[in-house]
Design a protein around this motif. Structure first.
Motif, mmCIF file in Angstrom:
data_model
loop_
_atom_site.group_PDB
_atom_site.id
_atom_site.type_symbol
_atom_site.label_atom_id
_atom_site.label_comp_id
_atom_site.label_asym_id
_atom_site.label_seq_id
_atom_site.Cartn_x
_atom_site.Cartn_y
_atom_site.Cartn_z
ATOM 1 N N LEU A 166 -11.578 -16.374 4.845
ATOM 2 C CA LEU A 166 -11.235 -15.021 3.876
ATOM 3 C C LEU A 166 -11.908 -13.886 4.430
ATOM 4 C CD1 LEU A 166 -12.726 -17.016 0.815
ATOM 5 C CD2 LEU A 166 -10.096 -16.407 1.523
ATOM 6 N N GLU A 167 -12.949 -13.855 5.433
ATOM 7 C CA GLU A 167 -13.352 -12.669 6.048
ATOM 8 C C GLU A 167 -12.315 -11.609 6.524
ATOM 9 O OE1 GLU A 167 -17.929 -13.059 7.251
ATOM 10 O OE2 GLU A 167 -16.638 -14.008 8.573
ATOM 11 N N PRO A 168 -11.453 -12.087 7.328
ATOM 12 C CA PRO A 168 -10.478 -11.053 7.866
ATOM 13 C C PRO A 168 -9.878 -10.341 6.750
ATOM 14 C CG PRO A 168 -10.123 -13.191 9.016
ATOM 15 C CD PRO A 168 -10.930 -13.437 7.916
ATOM 16 N N VAL A 169 -9.622 -11.074 5.480
ATOM 17 C CA VAL A 169 -8.514 -10.376 4.500
ATOM 18 C C VAL A 169 -9.553 -9.641 3.617
ATOM 19 C CG1 VAL A 169 -6.956 -11.878 4.824
ATOM 20 C CG2 VAL A 169 -8.473 -12.275 2.926
ATOM 21 N N ALA A 170 -10.870 -9.579 3.544
ATOM 22 C CA ALA A 170 -11.593 -9.145 2.444
ATOM 23 C C ALA A 170 -11.646 -7.528 2.855
ATOM 24 C CB ALA A 170 -13.065 -9.796 2.458
ATOM 25 N N THR A 171 -10.713 -6.833 2.728
ATOM 26 C CA THR A 171 -10.622 -5.313 2.924
ATOM 27 C C THR A 171 -10.520 -4.479 1.645
ATOM 28 O OG1 THR A 171 -9.475 -6.008 5.012
ATOM 29 C CG2 THR A 171 -9.372 -3.617 4.397
ATOM 30 N N PRO A 172 -11.383 -3.852 1.362
ATOM 31 C CA PRO A 172 -11.245 -2.904 -0.063
ATOM 32 C C PRO A 172 -10.388 -1.645 0.420
ATOM 33 C CG PRO A 172 -13.281 -2.305 1.453
ATOM 34 C CD PRO A 172 -12.785 -3.572 2.098
ATOM 35 N N LEU A 173 -9.696 -1.371 -1.001
ATOM 36 C CA LEU A 173 -8.640 -0.434 -0.872
ATOM 37 C C LEU A 173 -9.870 0.995 -0.866
ATOM 38 C CD1 LEU A 173 -6.186 0.920 -1.343
ATOM 39 C CD2 LEU A 173 -6.676 0.902 -3.822
ATOM 40 N N GLU A 174 -9.193 1.628 0.266
ATOM 41 C CA GLU A 174 -9.828 2.945 0.778
ATOM 42 C C GLU A 174 -9.142 3.983 0.548
ATOM 43 O OE1 GLU A 174 -11.372 2.850 4.501
ATOM 44 O OE2 GLU A 174 -12.630 1.105 4.295
ATOM 45 N N ILE A 175 -9.331 4.993 -0.507
ATOM 46 C CA ILE A 175 -8.705 5.985 -1.022
ATOM 47 C C ILE A 175 -9.546 7.408 -0.506
ATOM 48 C CG2 ILE A 175 -7.824 7.534 -3.170
ATOM 49 C CD1 ILE A 175 -7.794 4.926 -4.318
ATOM 50 N N PRO A 176 -8.978 8.212 0.345
ATOM 51 C CA PRO A 176 -9.777 9.361 0.969
ATOM 52 C C PRO A 176 -10.278 10.079 -0.098
ATOM 53 C CG PRO A 176 -7.955 8.857 2.468
ATOM 54 C CD PRO A 176 -7.844 7.995 1.009
ATOM 55 N N ARG A 177 -11.446 10.866 -0.139
ATOM 56 C CA ARG A 177 -11.981 11.854 -0.994
ATOM 57 C C ARG A 177 -11.336 13.185 -1.120
ATOM 58 N NH1 ARG A 177 -14.424 10.562 -5.594
ATOM 59 N NH2 ARG A 177 -15.638 8.814 -5.355
ATOM 60 N N LYS A 178 -11.009 13.800 0.266
ATOM 61 C CA LYS A 178 -10.313 14.944 0.368
ATOM 62 C C LYS A 178 -8.540 14.764 0.461
ATOM 63 C CE LYS A 178 -13.986 17.642 2.142
ATOM 64 N NZ LYS A 178 -14.584 18.332 3.115
ATOM 65 N N LEU A 179 -7.865 15.003 -0.448
ATOM 66 C CA LEU A 179 -6.420 14.546 -0.391
ATOM 67 C C LEU A 179 -5.541 16.075 -0.737
ATOM 68 C CD1 LEU A 179 -6.761 11.502 -2.650
ATOM 69 C CD2 LEU A 179 -5.941 11.365 -0.097
ATOM 70 N N SER A 180 -4.572 16.134 0.147
ATOM 71 C CA SER A 180 -3.836 17.345 -0.043
ATOM 72 C C SER A 180 -2.682 16.964 -1.152
ATOM 73 C CB SER A 180 -2.993 17.659 1.067
ATOM 74 O OG SER A 180 -2.299 16.495 1.679
ATOM 75 N N ARG A 181 -2.338 15.555 -1.367
ATOM 76 C CA ARG A 181 -1.524 14.924 -2.298
ATOM 77 C C ARG A 181 -2.035 14.026 -2.900
ATOM 78 N NH1 ARG A 181 4.067 14.997 1.544
ATOM 79 N NH2 ARG A 181 4.217 17.498 1.662
ATOM 80 N N PRO A 182 -1.614 13.414 -4.229
ATOM 81 C CA PRO A 182 -2.091 12.359 -4.694
ATOM 82 C C PRO A 182 -1.856 11.012 -4.038
ATOM 83 C CG PRO A 182 -0.793 13.817 -6.312
ATOM 84 C CD PRO A 182 -0.433 14.192 -4.884
ATOM 85 N N PHE A 183 -2.743 10.100 -4.084
ATOM 86 C CA PHE A 183 -2.794 8.792 -3.546
ATOM 87 C C PHE A 183 -1.942 7.908 -4.532
ATOM 88 C CE2 PHE A 183 -4.108 4.507 -2.477
ATOM 89 C CZ PHE A 183 -4.288 4.614 -0.946
ATOM 90 N N VAL A 184 -0.641 7.262 -4.012
ATOM 91 C CA VAL A 184 0.193 6.631 -5.099
ATOM 92 C C VAL A 184 -0.165 5.274 -4.848
ATOM 93 C CG1 VAL A 184 2.342 6.012 -5.733
ATOM 94 C CG2 VAL A 184 1.806 8.557 -4.818
ATOM 95 N N VAL A 185 -0.337 4.346 -5.876
ATOM 96 C CA VAL A 185 -0.555 2.929 -5.779
ATOM 97 C C VAL A 185 0.500 2.313 -6.778
ATOM 98 C CG1 VAL A 185 -1.816 1.053 -6.282
ATOM 99 C CG2 VAL A 185 -3.055 3.133 -5.714
ATOM 100 N N LEU A 186 1.560 1.713 -6.180
ATOM 101 C CA LEU A 186 2.484 1.302 -6.692
ATOM 102 C C LEU A 186 2.103 -0.297 -6.887
ATOM 103 C CD1 LEU A 186 5.677 1.543 -7.779
ATOM 104 C CD2 LEU A 186 6.128 0.649 -5.360
ATOM 105 N N VAL A 187 2.314 -0.812 -8.226
ATOM 106 C CA VAL A 187 1.823 -2.047 -8.651
ATOM 107 C C VAL A 187 2.939 -3.040 -8.966
ATOM 108 C CG1 VAL A 187 0.115 -3.403 -10.069
ATOM 109 C CG2 VAL A 187 -0.384 -1.177 -9.577
#
Length: 373
Positions: free
Chosen positions: A155-176
Protein backbone atom coordinates in the motif's frame (compact mmCIF):
# COMPACT_ATOMS: atom_id res chain seq x y z
CA UNK A 1 -38.19 31.34 -13.92
CA UNK A 2 -34.55 30.79 -13.11
CA UNK A 3 -32.07 33.23 -14.55
CA UNK A 4 -29.28 31.92 -16.71
CA UNK A 5 -25.89 33.09 -17.87
CA UNK A 6 -25.66 32.36 -21.58
CA UNK A 7 -22.87 32.66 -24.07
CA UNK A 8 -22.53 32.21 -27.77
CA UNK A 9 -22.58 28.52 -28.73
CA UNK A 10 -19.14 27.00 -28.46
CA UNK A 11 -17.57 25.54 -31.59
CA UNK A 12 -16.22 22.10 -30.78
CA UNK A 13 -15.33 21.30 -34.40
CA UNK A 14 -17.77 18.38 -34.51
CA UNK A 15 -16.53 17.02 -31.18
CA UNK A 16 -19.69 18.06 -29.34
CA UNK A 17 -23.05 19.62 -30.02
CA UNK A 18 -22.79 22.74 -27.91
CA UNK A 19 -25.68 24.36 -26.12
CA UNK A 20 -25.82 27.47 -24.01
CA UNK A 21 -24.27 26.81 -20.61
CA UNK A 22 -26.25 27.35 -17.42
CA UNK A 23 -24.58 28.39 -14.19
CA UNK A 24 -26.72 27.64 -11.18
CA UNK A 25 -25.92 30.30 -8.63
CA UNK A 26 -26.57 29.67 -4.94
CA UNK A 27 -29.66 31.86 -4.87
CA UNK A 28 -31.09 29.94 -7.82
CA UNK A 29 -30.50 26.56 -6.21
CA UNK A 30 -32.16 27.80 -3.02
CA UNK A 31 -35.14 29.00 -5.00
CA UNK A 32 -35.40 25.64 -6.73
CA UNK A 33 -34.71 23.24 -3.87
CA UNK A 34 -34.94 25.20 -0.60
CA UNK A 35 -38.11 23.89 1.05
CA UNK A 36 -38.15 20.66 -0.90
CA UNK A 37 -34.57 19.87 0.13
CA UNK A 38 -35.44 20.00 3.82
CA UNK A 39 -38.66 18.05 3.44
CA UNK A 40 -37.47 15.23 1.19
CA UNK A 41 -35.61 12.08 2.16
CA UNK A 42 -32.54 13.26 0.24
CA UNK A 43 -32.79 16.58 2.07
CA UNK A 44 -32.77 14.85 5.42
CA UNK A 45 -29.72 12.90 4.31
CA UNK A 46 -27.90 16.09 3.36
CA UNK A 47 -29.00 17.72 6.60
CA UNK A 48 -27.63 14.75 8.53
CA UNK A 49 -24.37 14.74 6.60
CA UNK A 50 -23.70 18.42 7.01
CA UNK A 51 -25.49 19.19 10.27
CA UNK A 52 -25.19 22.92 10.83
CA UNK A 53 -21.52 23.15 9.95
CA UNK A 54 -20.46 25.37 7.06
CA UNK A 55 -17.38 24.64 4.98
CA UNK A 56 -15.74 27.74 6.42
CA UNK A 57 -16.02 26.21 9.91
CA UNK A 58 -14.19 23.06 8.94
CA UNK A 59 -11.00 23.85 10.82
CA UNK A 60 -12.07 21.30 13.42
CA UNK A 61 -12.85 18.71 10.75
CA UNK A 62 -11.92 15.11 11.58
CA UNK A 63 -9.54 15.17 8.62
CA UNK A 64 -7.36 17.64 10.56
CA UNK A 65 -7.20 15.55 13.73
CA UNK A 66 -4.07 13.64 14.77
CA UNK A 67 -3.35 10.28 13.16
CA UNK A 68 -4.78 8.48 16.19
CA UNK A 69 -8.20 9.96 15.41
CA UNK A 70 -7.93 8.77 11.84
CA UNK A 71 -6.94 5.28 12.94
CA UNK A 72 -9.91 5.17 15.29
CA UNK A 73 -12.30 6.28 12.53
CA UNK A 74 -10.83 3.78 10.11
CA UNK A 75 -11.00 1.05 12.74
CA UNK A 76 -14.74 1.58 13.07
CA UNK A 77 -15.21 1.68 9.29
CA UNK A 78 -13.17 -1.46 8.65
CA UNK A 79 -14.92 -3.49 11.33
CA UNK A 80 -16.48 -6.02 8.94
CA UNK A 81 -13.27 -6.59 6.98
CA UNK A 82 -11.27 -6.84 10.19
CA UNK A 83 -13.82 -9.22 11.66
CA UNK A 84 -13.39 -11.60 8.76
CA UNK A 85 -9.63 -11.32 8.51
CA UNK A 86 -8.01 -10.55 11.84
CA UNK A 87 -10.47 -12.25 14.16
CA UNK A 88 -10.25 -15.34 11.98
CA UNK A 89 -6.47 -15.12 12.19
CA UNK A 90 -6.62 -14.86 15.98
CA UNK A 91 -8.72 -18.01 16.16
CA UNK A 92 -6.21 -19.89 14.03
CA UNK A 93 -3.30 -18.78 16.19
CA UNK A 94 -4.99 -19.29 19.55
CA UNK A 95 -3.32 -21.59 22.04
CA UNK A 96 0.14 -21.41 20.53
CA UNK A 97 -0.81 -23.10 17.27
CA UNK A 98 2.08 -24.45 15.25
CA UNK A 99 2.87 -22.39 12.15
CA UNK A 100 3.00 -25.13 9.54
CA UNK A 101 1.85 -25.51 5.93
CA UNK A 102 -1.67 -26.44 7.00
CA UNK A 103 -2.04 -23.26 9.05
CA UNK A 104 -0.56 -21.15 6.27
CA UNK A 105 -3.15 -22.63 3.92
CA UNK A 106 -5.88 -21.50 6.31
CA UNK A 107 -4.37 -18.03 6.50
CA UNK A 108 -4.36 -17.98 2.71
CA UNK A 109 -8.08 -18.81 2.66
CA UNK A 110 -8.79 -15.99 5.10
CA UNK A 111 -6.99 -13.47 2.94
CA UNK A 112 -8.76 -14.63 -0.19
CA UNK A 113 -12.14 -14.44 1.55
CA UNK A 114 -11.45 -10.75 2.23
CA UNK A 115 -10.83 -10.24 -1.53
CA UNK A 116 -7.15 -9.46 -1.01
CA UNK A 117 -6.47 -11.23 -4.33
CA UNK A 118 -4.31 -14.17 -5.33
CA UNK A 119 -1.08 -12.27 -6.06
CA UNK A 120 -1.10 -10.29 -2.82
CA UNK A 121 -2.18 -13.32 -0.79
CA UNK A 122 0.73 -15.34 -2.16
CA UNK A 123 3.10 -12.48 -1.36
CA UNK A 124 1.81 -12.12 2.19
CA UNK A 125 1.83 -15.85 2.95
CA UNK A 126 5.41 -16.18 1.70
CA UNK A 127 6.36 -13.18 3.83
CA UNK A 128 4.79 -14.81 6.87
CA UNK A 129 6.58 -18.08 6.14
CA UNK A 130 9.91 -16.27 5.96
CA UNK A 131 9.19 -14.08 8.97
CA UNK A 132 8.24 -16.97 11.21
CA UNK A 133 11.45 -18.84 10.36
CA UNK A 134 13.52 -15.81 11.42
CA UNK A 135 11.47 -15.02 14.53
CA UNK A 136 12.97 -15.30 17.99
CA UNK A 137 9.75 -14.69 19.94
CA UNK A 138 6.16 -15.87 19.81
CA UNK A 139 4.98 -17.28 16.52
CA UNK A 140 1.74 -15.26 16.70
CA UNK A 141 3.65 -11.99 17.04
CA UNK A 142 5.87 -13.00 14.13
CA UNK A 143 2.82 -13.67 11.96
CA UNK A 144 1.27 -10.29 12.76
CA UNK A 145 4.56 -8.44 12.20
CA UNK A 146 5.03 -10.15 8.85
CA UNK A 147 1.42 -9.45 7.90
CA UNK A 148 1.81 -5.76 8.70
CA UNK A 149 5.11 -5.53 6.85
CA UNK A 150 3.78 -7.12 3.66
CA UNK A 151 0.56 -5.09 3.70
CA UNK A 152 2.50 -1.84 4.02
CA UNK A 153 4.83 -2.92 1.23
CA UNK A 154 1.78 -3.19 -1.05
CA UNK A 155 0.00 0.00 0.00
CA UNK A 156 2.77 2.53 0.71
CA UNK A 157 3.75 3.02 -2.96
CA UNK A 158 0.17 4.00 -3.92
CA UNK A 159 -0.62 6.23 -0.93
CA UNK A 160 -0.21 9.43 -2.92
CA UNK A 161 -2.44 12.41 -2.12
CA UNK A 162 -3.89 14.60 -4.85
CA UNK A 163 -1.69 17.69 -5.08
CA UNK A 164 -3.23 20.84 -6.52
CA UNK A 165 -0.81 23.74 -6.94
CA UNK A 166 -1.71 26.91 -5.09
CA UNK A 167 -0.72 29.29 -7.87
CA UNK A 168 -2.60 28.39 -11.02
CA UNK A 169 -2.93 30.24 -14.30
CA UNK A 170 -5.87 28.01 -15.26
CA UNK A 171 -8.37 25.91 -13.30
CA UNK A 172 -7.30 22.47 -12.13
CA UNK A 173 -9.76 20.03 -13.71
CA UNK A 174 -10.79 16.82 -11.93
CA UNK A 175 -12.80 14.47 -14.17
CA UNK A 176 -14.67 11.97 -12.00
CA UNK A 177 -15.65 8.64 -13.59
CA UNK A 178 -17.13 5.34 -12.49
CA UNK A 179 -20.11 3.02 -12.74
CA UNK A 180 -23.52 3.79 -11.27
CA UNK A 181 -23.93 3.07 -7.58
CA UNK A 182 -20.32 3.58 -6.52
CA UNK A 183 -21.05 6.88 -4.76
CA UNK A 184 -19.53 8.94 -7.55
CA UNK A 185 -21.67 12.07 -7.28
CA UNK A 186 -21.65 11.94 -3.48
CA UNK A 187 -17.86 11.71 -3.53
CA UNK A 188 -17.76 14.82 -5.71
CA UNK A 189 -19.77 16.70 -3.10
CA UNK A 190 -17.49 15.52 -0.31
CA UNK A 191 -14.38 16.40 -2.31
CA UNK A 192 -15.78 19.87 -2.93
CA UNK A 193 -16.28 20.17 0.81
CA UNK A 194 -12.65 19.20 1.48
CA UNK A 195 -11.34 21.70 -1.04
CA UNK A 196 -13.58 24.49 0.24
CA UNK A 197 -12.34 23.69 3.75
CA UNK A 198 -8.81 24.27 2.46
CA UNK A 199 -9.80 27.68 1.17
CA UNK A 200 -10.04 26.66 -2.48
CA UNK A 201 -12.53 28.11 -4.92
CA UNK A 202 -14.49 25.33 -6.62
CA UNK A 203 -16.98 24.93 -9.47
CA UNK A 204 -18.96 21.77 -10.23
CA UNK A 205 -19.92 20.52 -13.70
CA UNK A 206 -23.05 18.37 -13.93
CA UNK A 207 -21.74 16.15 -16.71
CA UNK A 208 -23.98 13.21 -15.81
CA UNK A 209 -26.73 14.34 -18.16
CA UNK A 210 -28.35 10.92 -18.49
CA UNK A 211 -30.04 11.11 -15.09
CA UNK A 212 -32.09 14.12 -14.02
CA UNK A 213 -31.60 13.02 -10.41
CA UNK A 214 -27.83 13.29 -10.80
CA UNK A 215 -28.12 16.91 -11.93
CA UNK A 216 -30.41 17.76 -9.02
CA UNK A 217 -28.10 15.96 -6.60
CA UNK A 218 -25.09 17.94 -7.76
CA UNK A 219 -27.03 21.21 -7.45
CA UNK A 220 -27.84 20.27 -3.86
CA UNK A 221 -24.16 19.65 -3.19
CA UNK A 222 -23.39 23.02 -4.74
CA UNK A 223 -25.84 24.64 -2.35
CA UNK A 224 -24.38 22.87 0.67
CA UNK A 225 -20.80 23.66 -0.31
CA UNK A 226 -21.52 27.23 -1.43
CA UNK A 227 -20.16 26.66 -4.93
CA UNK A 228 -21.61 27.26 -8.39
CA UNK A 229 -22.78 24.39 -10.58
CA UNK A 230 -22.74 24.44 -14.37
CA UNK A 231 -25.60 22.34 -15.73
CA UNK A 232 -27.73 21.85 -18.82
CA UNK A 233 -30.90 19.89 -19.48
CA UNK A 234 -31.21 16.14 -19.14
CA UNK A 235 -29.83 14.45 -22.23
CA UNK A 236 -27.50 17.33 -23.11
CA UNK A 237 -24.03 16.60 -24.42
CA UNK A 238 -21.77 15.85 -21.46
CA UNK A 239 -18.69 17.27 -23.18
CA UNK A 240 -20.51 20.58 -23.71
CA UNK A 241 -21.31 20.86 -20.02
CA UNK A 242 -17.74 20.22 -18.92
CA UNK A 243 -16.36 22.56 -21.58
CA UNK A 244 -18.72 25.36 -20.51
CA UNK A 245 -17.76 24.83 -16.87
CA UNK A 246 -14.07 25.14 -17.66
CA UNK A 247 -14.70 28.21 -19.79
CA UNK A 248 -16.70 29.87 -17.01
CA UNK A 249 -14.20 28.88 -14.30
CA UNK A 250 -11.34 30.31 -16.34
CA UNK A 251 -13.17 33.63 -16.71
CA UNK A 252 -14.02 33.70 -13.00
CA UNK A 253 -10.54 32.61 -11.89
CA UNK A 254 -11.89 29.54 -10.11
CA UNK A 255 -9.14 27.23 -8.87
CA UNK A 256 -10.73 23.80 -9.23
CA UNK A 257 -13.40 22.37 -11.54
CA UNK A 258 -14.82 18.99 -10.53
CA UNK A 259 -16.75 17.36 -13.38
CA UNK A 260 -19.28 14.59 -12.91
CA UNK A 261 -19.82 12.12 -15.75
CA UNK A 262 -22.57 9.64 -16.51
CA UNK A 263 -22.26 6.37 -14.64
CA UNK A 264 -21.54 3.52 -16.98
CA UNK A 265 -20.53 -0.10 -16.93
CA UNK A 266 -16.89 -0.62 -17.82
CA UNK A 267 -18.08 -2.97 -20.57
CA UNK A 268 -20.22 -0.33 -22.37
CA UNK A 269 -17.88 0.58 -25.19
CA UNK A 270 -19.99 3.44 -26.60
CA UNK A 271 -20.20 5.18 -23.25
CA UNK A 272 -16.50 4.70 -22.63
CA UNK A 273 -15.91 6.40 -25.97
CA UNK A 274 -17.95 9.33 -24.71
CA UNK A 275 -15.49 9.76 -21.84
CA UNK A 276 -12.66 9.94 -24.36
CA UNK A 277 -14.62 12.65 -26.15
CA UNK A 278 -14.95 14.68 -22.93
CA UNK A 279 -11.19 14.54 -22.53
CA UNK A 280 -10.61 15.71 -26.10
CA UNK A 281 -13.09 18.56 -25.86
CA UNK A 282 -11.73 19.87 -22.55
CA UNK A 283 -8.19 19.82 -23.92
CA UNK A 284 -9.25 22.40 -26.51
CA UNK A 285 -9.34 25.00 -23.72
CA UNK A 286 -6.38 23.62 -21.79
CA UNK A 287 -4.07 21.05 -23.41
CA UNK A 288 -3.15 19.75 -19.94
CA UNK A 289 -6.75 19.18 -18.82
CA UNK A 290 -8.10 17.13 -17.26
CA UNK A 291 -5.32 17.24 -14.72
CA UNK A 292 -6.80 14.35 -12.76
CA UNK A 293 -9.05 11.49 -13.87
CA UNK A 294 -10.43 10.18 -10.60
CA UNK A 295 -12.08 6.75 -10.72
CA UNK A 296 -14.58 6.01 -7.95
CA UNK A 297 -14.80 2.33 -6.96
CA UNK A 298 -17.16 0.61 -4.53
CA UNK A 299 -15.13 -1.65 -2.23
CA UNK A 300 -18.22 -3.78 -1.69
CA UNK A 301 -18.06 -5.10 -5.23
CA UNK A 302 -14.82 -6.93 -4.43
CA UNK A 303 -12.82 -8.21 -7.37
CA UNK A 304 -15.28 -6.63 -9.82
CA UNK A 305 -13.88 -3.26 -8.69
CA UNK A 306 -10.48 -4.38 -9.96
CA UNK A 307 -11.99 -5.31 -13.35
CA UNK A 308 -13.63 -1.86 -13.54
CA UNK A 309 -10.35 -0.13 -12.73
CA UNK A 310 -8.50 -2.00 -15.46
CA UNK A 311 -11.10 -1.13 -18.13
CA UNK A 312 -11.43 2.52 -17.17
CA UNK A 313 -7.68 2.94 -17.03
CA UNK A 314 -7.28 1.49 -20.50
CA UNK A 315 -10.03 3.73 -21.88
CA UNK A 316 -9.34 7.13 -20.30
CA UNK A 317 -6.04 6.92 -18.46
CA UNK A 318 -7.09 6.98 -14.80
CA UNK A 319 -4.63 8.94 -12.67
CA UNK A 320 -6.12 8.40 -9.21
CA UNK A 321 -8.60 6.27 -7.27
CA UNK A 322 -11.28 6.96 -4.71
CA UNK A 323 -12.44 3.78 -2.97
CA UNK A 324 -15.80 4.14 -1.26
CA UNK A 325 -18.10 2.24 1.10
CA UNK A 326 -15.33 0.60 3.08
CA UNK A 327 -17.59 0.93 6.12
CA UNK A 328 -20.23 -1.40 4.71
CA UNK A 329 -18.32 -4.40 3.44
CA UNK A 330 -16.22 -7.36 4.51
CA UNK A 331 -14.38 -7.16 1.18
CA UNK A 332 -12.18 -4.19 2.04
CA UNK A 333 -9.14 -6.31 1.24
CA UNK A 334 -9.74 -5.55 -2.44
CA UNK A 335 -7.76 -2.37 -1.88
CA UNK A 336 -4.63 -4.55 -1.73
CA UNK A 337 -5.50 -6.32 -4.98
CA UNK A 338 -6.08 -2.99 -6.73
CA UNK A 339 -2.84 -1.54 -5.40
CA UNK A 340 -0.76 -4.58 -6.38
CA UNK A 341 -2.30 -5.06 -9.82
CA UNK A 342 -2.48 -1.48 -11.07
CA UNK A 343 -0.13 0.61 -8.96
CA UNK A 344 -2.45 3.61 -9.41
CA UNK A 345 -2.40 6.28 -6.69
CA UNK A 346 -5.17 5.89 -4.14
CA UNK A 347 -6.19 9.46 -3.39
CA UNK A 348 -9.19 9.02 -1.11
CA UNK A 349 -11.22 6.41 0.73
CA UNK A 350 -14.82 6.68 1.86
CA UNK A 351 -15.37 5.50 5.44
CA UNK A 352 -18.91 6.67 6.21
CA UNK A 353 -21.89 8.77 5.18
CA UNK A 354 -20.75 12.01 6.82
CA UNK A 355 -19.51 14.84 4.63
CA UNK A 356 -16.11 14.67 6.34
CA UNK A 357 -15.85 10.89 5.81
CA UNK A 358 -13.90 11.20 2.57
CA UNK A 359 -10.34 10.77 3.81
CA UNK A 360 -6.96 11.07 2.16
CA UNK A 361 -5.54 7.59 1.95
CA UNK A 362 -2.90 6.87 4.60
CA UNK A 363 -1.33 3.42 4.24
CA UNK A 364 0.00 3.26 7.80
CA UNK A 365 -3.30 4.35 9.36
CA UNK A 366 -5.21 1.90 7.15
CA UNK A 367 -3.07 -1.11 8.06
CA UNK A 368 -2.97 -0.18 11.73
CA UNK A 369 -6.76 0.15 11.81
CA UNK A 370 -7.23 -3.12 9.94
CA UNK A 371 -4.99 -5.10 12.25
CA UNK A 372 -5.60 -3.41 15.56
CA UNK A 373 -8.88 -1.48 15.24
Amino acid sequence: MLSRRSREPTDFSAEANSTHGTIWRLSQVRALTGKRLLQSDSGRKFQYMFGRQKPADAGNDASNKPASGLVSRLGAALGRTRGRLVQGLSRLLAGGAKIDDALLDQIEELLLSADVGVAVTTRIVEGIRSGVKKADGEAEDAVLRSLEKEMLAVLEPVATPLEIPRKLSRPFVVLVVGVNGTGKTTSIGKLAYRLRSEGRSVMLAAGDTFRAAAIEQLKSWGEQNQVDVVAQHTGADSASVVYDALHSATSSRIEVVIADTAGRLHTQIDLMEELKKVRRVVSKLDPEAPHEVLLVLDAGTGQNALAQAIQFHQAVGVSGLCITKLDGTAKGGVIFAIAESLGLPIRYIGVGEGVADLKEFDAHAFVQALLAG
